[in-house]
Design a protein around this motif. Structure first.
Motif, PDB file in Angstrom:
ATOM      1  N   LEU A  28       0.832  -1.199   0.000  1.00  0.00           N
ATOM      2  CA  LEU A  28       0.000   0.000   0.000  1.00  0.00           C
ATOM      3  C   LEU A  28       0.869   1.252   0.000  1.00  0.00           C
ATOM      4  O   LEU A  28       1.378   1.662   1.052  1.00  0.00           O
ATOM      5  CB  LEU A  28      -0.914  -0.006   1.223  1.00  0.00           C
ATOM      6  N   PRO A  29       1.081   1.873  -1.156  1.00  0.00           N
ATOM      7  CA  PRO A  29       1.810   3.142  -1.184  1.00  0.00           C
ATOM      8  C   PRO A  29       1.107   4.176  -0.306  1.00  0.00           C
ATOM      9  O   PRO A  29      -0.128   4.263  -0.300  1.00  0.00           O
ATOM     10  CB  PRO A  29       1.773   3.543  -2.667  1.00  0.00           C
ATOM     11  N   GLY A  74      -4.063   2.576  -5.605  1.00  0.00           N
ATOM     12  CA  GLY A  74      -3.626   1.271  -6.065  1.00  0.00           C
ATOM     13  C   GLY A  74      -2.920   0.479  -4.981  1.00  0.00           C
ATOM     14  O   GLY A  74      -2.626   0.970  -3.891  1.00  0.00           O
ATOM     15  N   ALA A  75      -2.647  -0.796  -5.302  1.00  0.00           N
ATOM     16  CA  ALA A  75      -1.936  -1.689  -4.389  1.00  0.00           C
ATOM     17  C   ALA A  75      -1.175  -2.713  -5.211  1.00  0.00           C
ATOM     18  O   ALA A  75      -1.665  -3.183  -6.242  1.00  0.00           O
ATOM     19  CB  ALA A  75      -2.911  -2.396  -3.444  1.00  0.00           C
ATOM     20  N   SER A  76       0.020  -3.058  -4.759  1.00  0.00           N
ATOM     21  CA  SER A  76       0.776  -4.149  -5.379  1.00  0.00           C
ATOM     22  C   SER A  76       0.497  -5.424  -4.604  1.00  0.00           C
ATOM     23  O   SER A  76       0.401  -5.405  -3.373  1.00  0.00           O
ATOM     24  CB  SER A  76       2.272  -3.835  -5.379  1.00  0.00           C
ATOM     25  N   VAL A  77       0.345  -6.517  -5.329  1.00  0.00           N
ATOM     26  CA  VAL A  77      -0.140  -7.747  -4.712  1.00  0.00           C
ATOM     27  C   VAL A  77       0.782  -8.914  -5.035  1.00  0.00           C
ATOM     28  O   VAL A  77       1.260  -9.057  -6.171  1.00  0.00           O
ATOM     29  CB  VAL A  77      -1.571  -8.062  -5.206  1.00  0.00           C
ATOM     30  N   ARG A 125      -9.091   1.383  -1.994  1.00  0.00           N
ATOM     31  CA  ARG A 125      -8.193   1.236  -3.145  1.00  0.00           C
ATOM     32  C   ARG A 125      -8.994   0.762  -4.353  1.00  0.00           C
ATOM     33  O   ARG A 125      -9.879  -0.084  -4.236  1.00  0.00           O
ATOM     34  CB  ARG A 125      -7.072   0.257  -2.820  1.00  0.00           C
ATOM     35  N   LYS A 126      -8.659   1.311  -5.519  1.00  0.00           N
ATOM     36  CA  LYS A 126      -9.469   1.070  -6.721  1.00  0.00           C
ATOM     37  C   LYS A 126      -8.885   0.033  -7.674  1.00  0.00           C
ATOM     38  O   LYS A 126      -9.563  -0.416  -8.588  1.00  0.00           O
ATOM     39  CB  LYS A 126      -9.666   2.381  -7.481  1.00  0.00           C
ATOM     40  N   ARG A 127      -7.625  -0.334  -7.492  1.00  0.00           N
ATOM     41  CA  ARG A 127      -7.015  -1.282  -8.422  1.00  0.00           C
ATOM     42  C   ARG A 127      -5.815  -1.950  -7.751  1.00  0.00           C
ATOM     43  O   ARG A 127      -5.272  -1.450  -6.773  1.00  0.00           O
ATOM     44  CB  ARG A 127      -6.569  -0.588  -9.710  1.00  0.00           C
TER      45      ARG A 127
END
Length: 339
Positions: free
Chosen positions: A74-75, A82-85, A115-117
């Motif tokens: 979570l930046p 957005g989020a990196s997964v 978060r949207k994406r």
């Protein structure tokens, strides 16, 4: 039986150890030529905090046994929609609904966070490359994610490239780089270059091809750069950097960095390579990359291979890497899903 999902408790040492073993097992079947995930880095990442990024971690259990692992990056400054997964299921527990359960938890949690994406990566085979599993891409497609950026991983096998290749490439680059001086450093950026190094690092998102990914370029000031360096030190990641200094202004205008994890002295990752747009056309990219490779080899006698990624459309950087001896290994896709 439905998997039970709960946050990973850093103080729960047996579960932390089980997740590290899971990470190693997944990597061994997904990208077997990678070094195994570093346990030192993993355990440090559970407790070391930074202001610009936060990670949530979840464990999926079957009959009480850790079978899957989910990370949500979570930046905290840019890219706050957005989020990196990362989503991994132990090879011994696949086809039992673990991945789908973790994905459902991911979507629910992203909605709660506003978060949207999300973004995630998978690997696949190249036509003449080593075989890679198709499960990752199939799962991403089944979950509704869209392929947003194709890339190719290239590997430099240092045992197959004569040093003369790098000497000649470096000499050729230097002939086009009059008025620029190469500087090198290990780990901590010298104070006189820190502001410029942060600026160049922050340009990577805006300058490198990102396909259809929706990403904001970060602003990396000296404070954030130092925070990132402290994080890498906590992870016991060792890094080597080379830059080009414009002699007339004293500014650092090109930068490249490679890093190696604590448990794999034979392997390095190519991180950033970037040249300020106002100083392109002087072969500074090739100049600093060759200088940095030679610098790293002088300090890492066991180093044998370096891995790098390039977007398929990044022809200029690909040409430099090919000239250095990097060769394609496999294909990677960055996926994006709106939620």
């Amino acid at each position: 039986m439905q998997p039970e999902i709960s946050p990973l408790d850093p103080a729960d040492q047996p579960t932390v150890d089980a997740i590290q073993q899971l990470r190693v097992a997944v990597e061994a079947v997904t990208v077997p030529d990678f070094p195994p995930p570093c346990p030192v880095e993993f355990r440090a990442s559970l407790t070391h905090q930074v202001s610009f990024h936060r990670t949530e971690r979840y464990v999926a259990r079957l009959d009480g046994v850790p079978a899957g692992y989910l990370t949500i990056g979570l930046p905290q400054r840019e890219n706050q929609e957005g989020a990196s997964v990362g989503l991994a299921v132990h090879p011994d527990h696949r086809r039992r609904g673990v991945g789908r359960a973790l994905h459902a938890h991911l979507i629910q949690r992203l909605a709660e966070l506003g978060r949207k994406r999300y973004y995630a990566d998978t690997v696949a085979s190249l036509p003449d490359g080593p075989e890679r599993l198709v499960a990752g891409a199939e799962f991403a497609t089944a979950m509704g994610a869209k392929a947003a950026l194709p890339e190719v991983r290239r590997r430099l096998d240092l045992t197959t490239v004569p040093e003369q290749v790098w000497r000649e490439l470096g000499a050729s680059a230097r002939s086009a780089a009059a008025g620029y001086q190469v500087v090198t450093w290990q780990d901590r950026t010298p104070d006189e270059y820190a502001a410029d190094a942060g600026y160049l690092d922050g340009r990577l998102i805006s300058d490198a091809p990102t396909g259809d990914l929706v990403l904001d370029a970060p602003v990396i000031d000296v404070s954030r750069l130092r925070e990132k360096e402290a994080m890498l030190a906590a992870y016991q990641l060792r890094s080597y950097s080379a830059g080009a200094v414009h002699e007339q202004t004293g500014r650092l205008v090109a930068l490249t960095t490679i890093g190696r994890q604590h448990n794999a002295p034979w392997h390095a990752w190519q991180w950033i390579t970037l040249v300020d747009p106002e100083h392109r056309g002087h072969r500074l990219g090739a100049l600093v990359k060759v200088a940095n490779l030679q610098f790293a080899l002088a300090h890492e006698p066991q180093l044998r291979v370096v891995d790098t990624w390039n977007a398929a459309v990044n022809e200029h950087m690909i040409s430099i890497n090919e000239a250095m001896g990097f060769r394609p290994v496999d294909r990677w896709v960055s996926w994006q899903q709106e939620v």
